[in-house]
Scaffold this active site. Structure first.
Site, mmCIF file in Angstrom:
data_model
loop_
_atom_site.group_PDB
_atom_site.id
_atom_site.type_symbol
_atom_site.label_atom_id
_atom_site.label_comp_id
_atom_site.label_asym_id
_atom_site.label_seq_id
_atom_site.Cartn_x
_atom_site.Cartn_y
_atom_site.Cartn_z
ATOM 1 N N GLU A 143 0.936 -1.165 0.122
ATOM 2 C CA GLU A 143 -0.285 0.105 -0.038
ATOM 3 C C GLU A 143 0.763 1.004 0.111
ATOM 4 N N SER A 144 0.679 2.140 -0.850
ATOM 5 C CA SER A 144 1.809 3.371 -1.151
ATOM 6 C C SER A 144 1.404 4.626 -1.038
ATOM 7 N N THR B 245 11.353 2.941 0.637
ATOM 8 C CA THR B 245 11.347 4.439 0.377
ATOM 9 C C THR B 245 12.186 5.217 1.229
ATOM 10 N N ASP B 246 12.379 6.515 0.844
ATOM 11 C CA ASP B 246 13.240 7.658 1.641
ATOM 12 C C ASP B 246 12.316 8.000 2.655
ATOM 13 N N GLU B 247 11.156 7.800 2.724
ATOM 14 C CA GLU B 247 10.156 8.332 3.723
ATOM 15 C C GLU B 247 10.708 7.687 5.129
ATOM 16 N N TYR C 257 2.016 4.864 6.583
ATOM 17 C CA TYR C 257 2.766 4.477 5.592
ATOM 18 C C TYR C 257 4.192 4.119 5.579
ATOM 19 N N SER C 258 4.783 5.500 6.295
ATOM 20 C CA SER C 258 6.336 5.403 6.249
ATOM 21 C C SER C 258 6.679 4.412 7.420
ATOM 22 N N LYS D 16 6.527 0.889 6.310
ATOM 23 C CA LYS D 16 7.694 0.397 5.056
ATOM 24 C C LYS D 16 9.025 0.440 6.324
ATOM 25 N N LYS E 87 -1.672 10.303 -6.835
ATOM 26 C CA LYS E 87 -0.394 10.930 -6.523
ATOM 27 C C LYS E 87 -0.264 12.243 -7.248
ATOM 28 N N PRO F 124 -5.351 20.777 -5.669
ATOM 29 C CA PRO F 124 -5.444 21.144 -4.355
ATOM 30 C C PRO F 124 -4.249 20.832 -3.842
ATOM 31 N N ASP G 210 -3.848 21.141 5.095
ATOM 32 C CA ASP G 210 -2.393 20.483 5.059
ATOM 33 C C ASP G 210 -2.771 19.001 5.361
ATOM 34 N N ARG G 211 -1.938 18.178 4.754
ATOM 35 C CA ARG G 211 -2.108 16.805 5.046
ATOM 36 C C ARG G 211 -1.612 16.646 6.536
ATOM 37 N N HIS H 36 2.308 16.118 7.730
ATOM 38 C CA HIS H 36 2.929 16.259 6.323
ATOM 39 C C HIS H 36 4.491 16.540 6.531
HETATM 40 P P1 NAD Z 1 1.422 1.228 -6.513
HETATM 41 O O1 NAD Z 1 0.490 1.502 -5.247
HETATM 42 O O2 NAD Z 1 1.333 1.903 -7.754
HETATM 43 O O3 NAD Z 1 1.503 -0.546 -6.664
HETATM 44 C C1 NAD Z 1 1.477 -1.391 -5.840
HETATM 45 C C2 NAD Z 1 1.193 -2.467 -6.378
HETATM 46 O O4 NAD Z 1 1.080 -3.611 -5.095
HETATM 47 C C3 NAD Z 1 -0.365 -2.607 -6.851
HETATM 48 O O5 NAD Z 1 -0.395 -3.259 -8.177
HETATM 49 C C4 NAD Z 1 -1.155 -3.544 -5.979
HETATM 50 O O6 NAD Z 1 -2.239 -4.268 -6.332
HETATM 51 C C5 NAD Z 1 0.087 -4.546 -5.364
HETATM 52 N N1 NAD Z 1 -0.600 -4.942 -4.012
HETATM 53 C C6 NAD Z 1 -0.838 -4.204 -2.890
HETATM 54 N N2 NAD Z 1 -1.268 -5.002 -1.907
HETATM 55 C C7 NAD Z 1 -0.979 -6.309 -2.186
HETATM 56 C C8 NAD Z 1 -0.867 -7.482 -1.485
HETATM 57 N N3 NAD Z 1 -1.485 -7.679 -0.393
HETATM 58 N N4 NAD Z 1 -0.586 -8.574 -2.049
HETATM 59 C C9 NAD Z 1 -0.187 -8.379 -3.661
HETATM 60 N N5 NAD Z 1 0.039 -7.371 -4.388
HETATM 61 C C10 NAD Z 1 -0.489 -6.077 -3.642
HETATM 62 O O7 NAD Z 1 2.819 1.354 -5.733
HETATM 63 P P2 NAD Z 1 4.322 1.961 -6.452
HETATM 64 O O8 NAD Z 1 4.079 3.626 -6.481
HETATM 65 O O9 NAD Z 1 4.427 1.319 -7.601
HETATM 66 O O10 NAD Z 1 5.345 1.296 -5.265
HETATM 67 C C11 NAD Z 1 5.784 0.231 -5.356
HETATM 68 C C12 NAD Z 1 6.835 -0.105 -4.323
HETATM 69 O O11 NAD Z 1 7.848 0.857 -4.244
HETATM 70 C C13 NAD Z 1 6.239 0.175 -2.946
HETATM 71 O O12 NAD Z 1 6.854 -0.704 -2.272
HETATM 72 C C14 NAD Z 1 6.617 1.553 -2.383
HETATM 73 O O13 NAD Z 1 6.537 1.697 -1.023
HETATM 74 C C15 NAD Z 1 7.877 1.826 -3.215
HETATM 75 N N6 NAD Z 1 8.341 3.044 -3.524
HETATM 76 C C16 NAD Z 1 7.394 3.890 -4.287
HETATM 77 C C17 NAD Z 1 7.717 5.159 -4.544
HETATM 78 C C18 NAD Z 1 6.884 6.118 -5.192
HETATM 79 O O14 NAD Z 1 7.273 7.253 -5.378
HETATM 80 N N7 NAD Z 1 5.880 5.845 -5.862
HETATM 81 C C19 NAD Z 1 9.252 5.759 -3.992
HETATM 82 C C20 NAD Z 1 9.972 4.948 -3.354
HETATM 83 C C21 NAD Z 1 9.664 3.625 -3.027
HETATM 84 O O1 DAU Z 2 9.430 9.690 -1.014
HETATM 85 C C1 DAU Z 2 8.741 8.584 -1.648
HETATM 86 C C2 DAU Z 2 7.359 8.371 -1.602
HETATM 87 O O2 DAU Z 2 6.837 9.163 -2.493
HETATM 88 C C3 DAU Z 2 6.883 7.090 -1.945
HETATM 89 O O3 DAU Z 2 7.280 6.167 -0.790
HETATM 90 C C4 DAU Z 2 5.182 7.031 -1.743
HETATM 91 O O4 DAU Z 2 4.692 5.884 -2.359
HETATM 92 C C5 DAU Z 2 4.703 8.083 -2.703
HETATM 93 O O5 DAU Z 2 3.375 8.061 -2.734
HETATM 94 C C6 DAU Z 2 5.421 9.409 -2.621
HETATM 95 O O6 DAU Z 2 5.023 10.076 -1.473
HETATM 96 P P1 DAU Z 2 4.528 11.490 -0.948
HETATM 97 O O7 DAU Z 2 3.436 11.624 0.051
HETATM 98 O O8 DAU Z 2 5.751 12.408 -1.182
HETATM 99 O O9 DAU Z 2 3.762 11.896 -2.708
HETATM 100 P P2 DAU Z 2 2.541 12.426 -2.974
HETATM 101 O O10 DAU Z 2 2.376 12.276 -4.472
HETATM 102 O O11 DAU Z 2 1.226 12.029 -2.348
HETATM 103 O O12 DAU Z 2 2.516 13.930 -2.832
HETATM 104 C C7 DAU Z 2 3.700 14.728 -3.176
HETATM 105 C C8 DAU Z 2 3.935 16.006 -2.479
HETATM 106 O O13 DAU Z 2 2.627 16.867 -2.958
HETATM 107 C C9 DAU Z 2 3.379 15.883 -0.734
HETATM 108 O O14 DAU Z 2 4.335 17.064 -0.390
HETATM 109 C C10 DAU Z 2 2.270 16.142 -0.741
HETATM 110 C C11 DAU Z 2 1.806 17.127 -1.865
HETATM 111 N N1 DAU Z 2 0.552 17.037 -2.263
HETATM 112 C C12 DAU Z 2 -0.257 15.598 -2.756
HETATM 113 C C13 DAU Z 2 -1.285 15.484 -3.269
HETATM 114 C C14 DAU Z 2 -1.562 13.977 -3.717
HETATM 115 C C15 DAU Z 2 -0.460 18.213 -2.349
HETATM 116 O O15 DAU Z 2 -0.142 19.249 -2.095
HETATM 117 N N2 DAU Z 2 -1.780 17.809 -3.166
HETATM 118 C C16 DAU Z 2 -2.158 16.591 -3.409
HETATM 119 O O16 DAU Z 2 -3.261 16.519 -3.655
#
Ligand code: NAD
Ligand code: DAU
Length: 349
Positions: A84-85, A130-132, A155-156, A159, A194, A210, A285-286, A289
Site C-alpha cells: 500500500e503506497s 522508500t526514503d520516507e 505508510y512510512s 515501510k 499521486k 489542491p 494540509d496533510r 505532512h
Molecule cells: P502502487 O500503489 O502503484 O502499486 C502497488 C502494487 O502492489 C499494486 O499493483 C497493488 O495491487 C499491489 N499490492 C498491494 N497490496 C498487495 C498484496 N497484499 N498482495 C499483492 N499485491 C499487492 O505502488 P508504487 O508507487 O508502484 O510503489 C511500489 C513500491 O515502491 C512500494 O513498495 C513503495 O513503497 C515503493 N516506493 C514507491 C515510491 C513512489 O514514489 N511511488 C518511491 C519509493 C519507493
Molecule cells: O518519497 C517517496 C514516496 O513518495 C513514496 O514512498 C510514496 O509511495 C509516494 O506516494 C510518495 O509519497 P508523497 O506523499 O511524497 O507523494 P504524493 O504524490 O502523495 O505527494 C507529493 C507532495 O505533494 C507531498 O508533499 C504532498 C503534496 N500533495 C499531494 C497531493 C496528492 C499536494 O499538495 N496535493 C495533493 O493533492
C-alpha cells in the site's frame, strides 16, 4: 533464474517487470499482484504474451498461498514491490498498510527462508523501499544510508518496519537480502492519486489543483524508468546485505513544481500561458505532512555506476505526453471500475 516480482501491476512494479522480461529473456518472471485499486493489468499488457512471463493474482499476506507459489515455482530471487503506497490513504485506512507492508513482507521473508535455507547460494531477496523511512529533513542536509530511521506516517512506519524485518531475516537467518530506499517517482502508469498524475488529470478537465498547506514542502523527484534501471543494477551488482539510496538530486518545492507542470500543460494543450495556474487551490494540509525529503545517492552512483538519464524537465515532458496520449487509461480509473477508490481519496480534504 526464476524471479518472483511482487506488485508488478502497480506503477513502479510494471516498469520493473517490463524491464526484466525484455532485458533478460533467459529469466522466468512471475508477477504476483493482488490487483488492489492500484494494480491494473493494462499497465503490463504489452508483455503479457512473452514466453518468459507469467501473471499470478494473489495476496502476499496469505502464508499458505505464498508457500504453494514457492513450491510450484522454486524461485531463485524475489524483487518485492507490492505495498500500500499512498500516504493520504494511510491516514484514512492505516490497517491495510500494516497487513500488506508488514505482514506481507514477513510472510515473503519466512517462505523464502523455508525454501532456501538448505542452500542460499544464487538466491536473493530484494526489498524495494522508500526514503520516507528516514523521516523529515529541515532546510539542510540529505538522507544517507545510515541516517537513523524516523518514520512519521502510517505508510512510512509500515515501510520502515518492513525494512527492519528484512534486515532481521538477514542477520538472524543469513537470508541473502538487498534493500533500496528511493525518493518520489513520477512517470507513466502512476495512479492519479499521486501529485503529478492527479494534477495532470485535473488540468485536462479544468478541475482545481489542491495544494496542501502553503505548497512549501520539498520532494526529490526521480523518473520511474531511472528507478527501474537502479533496481536492475542493484539486483545484479549490489553487495549482499547492503542498502542503497536512490535519487536524482532533484529537489522541488511543491508549488514550484506545480507551476512548471502548469506551464508545460498550457503549452502542450495550446492554452494561454497562466491558464492552468489559475486552477491552483490551497487546501487544508496533510496531517503530519513531512516537510522535506532529499536523497544522497553517492553510494549507488560511485559503487555501482548508476546515474539518472533524464533531467526533470525532460522526464516531466515525457510524462505529460504519455498521459495526454493515454487519456483512456486515466478515464478508466477516474470514471470506470476504479471510480469509488479514486473518489475516496478526497475524503481527507
Ligand atoms: P502502487 O500503489 O502503484 O502499486 C502497488 C502494487 O502492489 C499494486 O499493483 C497493488 O495491487 C499491489 N499490492 C498491494 N497490496 C498487495 C498484496 N497484499 N498482495 C499483492 N499485491 C499487492 O505502488 P508504487 O508507487 O508502484 O510503489 C511500489 C513500491 O515502491 C512500494 O513498495 C513503495 O513503497 C515503493 N516506493 C514507491 C515510491 C513512489 O514514489 N511511488 C518511491 C519509493 C519507493
Ligand atoms: O518519497 C517517496 C514516496 O513518495 C513514496 O514512498 C510514496 O509511495 C509516494 O506516494 C510518495 O509519497 P508523497 O506523499 O511524497 O507523494 P504524493 O504524490 O502523495 O505527494 C507529493 C507532495 O505533494 C507531498 O508533499 C504532498 C503534496 N500533495 C499531494 C497531493 C496528492 C499536494 O499538495 N496535493 C495533493 O493533492
Amino acid at each position: 533464474m526464476k524471479i518472483l516480482i511482487t506488485g508488478g501491476a502497480g506503477f513502479i512494479g510494471a516498469h520493473v517487470v517490463k524491464r526484466f522480461v525484455r532485458n533478460y529473456p533467459n529469466y522466468q518472471i512471475v508477477n504476483l499482484d493482488k490487483l488492489t485499486y492500484a494494480g491494473n493489468l493494462e499497465n503490463i499488457k504489452d508483455i503479457e504474451k512473452e514466453p518468459n512471463y507469467q501473471f499470478v493474482k494473489g495476496d502476499i499476506s496469505d502464508l499458505e498461498f505464498i508457500r504453494g507459489l514457492f513450491k510450484e515455482h522454486q524461485f531463485d530471487g524475489v524483487i518485492h514491490l507490492a505495498a500500500e503506497s499512498h500516504v493520504d490513504r494511510s491516514i484514512t485506512d492505516p490497517l491495510a498498510f500494516v497487513t500488506t507492508n508488514l505482514v506481507g513482507t514477513a510472510v515473503l521473508l519466512q517462505v523464502a527462508k523455508e525454501n532456501w535455507k538448505a542452500d542460499y547460494s544464487g538466491k536473493l531477496f530484494y526489498h524495494v523501499s522508500t526514503d520516507e523511512v528516514y523521516g523529515s529533513l529541515g532546510a539542510e542536509g540529505f538522507f544517507v544510508e545510515d541516517t537513523p530511521y524516523d518514520p512519521r506516517s502510517p505508510y512510512s512506519s509500515s515501510k520502515a518496519g518492513s525494512d527492519h524485518l528484512v534486515r532481521a531475516w538477514h542477520h538472524t537467518f543469513n537470508l541473502p537480502v538487498k534493500i533500496s530506499n528511493c525518493s518520489n517517482n513520477y512517470g507513466s502508469y502512476q495512479f492519479p492519486e499521486k501529485l503529478i498524475p492527479l494534477f495532470i488529470n485535473n488540468i485536462i478537465h479544468n478541475k482545481p489543483l489542491p495544494v496542501y498547506g502553503e505548497g512549501v514542502n520539498v520532494r526529490d523527484w526521480l523518473f520511474v524508468e531511472d528507478h527501474a534501471a537502479a533496481i536492475d543494477v542493484i539486483f545484479h551488482k549490489g553487495e549482499m546485505g547492503e542498502t542503497y539510496n536512490i535519487g536524482g538530486n532533484n529537489e522541488w518545492r511543491n508549488i514550484d513544481l506545480i507551476k512548471v507542470l502548469c506551464k508545460q500543460m498550457d503549452e502542450k494543450l495550446g492554452r494561454d500561458e497562466g491558464t492552468s495556474e489559475q486552477l491552483i487551490t490551497f487546501v487544508k494540509d496533510r496531517a503530519g505532512h513531512d516537510m522535506r525529503y532529499a536523497i544522497d545517492a553517492a553510494k549507488l552512483m560511485n559503487d555501482l555506476g548508476w546515474a539518472p538519464t533524464v533531467t526533470f524537465e525532460q522526464g516531466l515532458s515525457k510524462t505529460i505526453d504519455w498521459y495526454l496520449s493515454n487519456q483512456e487509461w486515466l478515464d478508466n480509473i477516474t470514471s470506470g471500475a476504479y471510480k469509488d477508490y479514486y473518489d475516496a481519496q478526497y475524503v481527507n480534504r
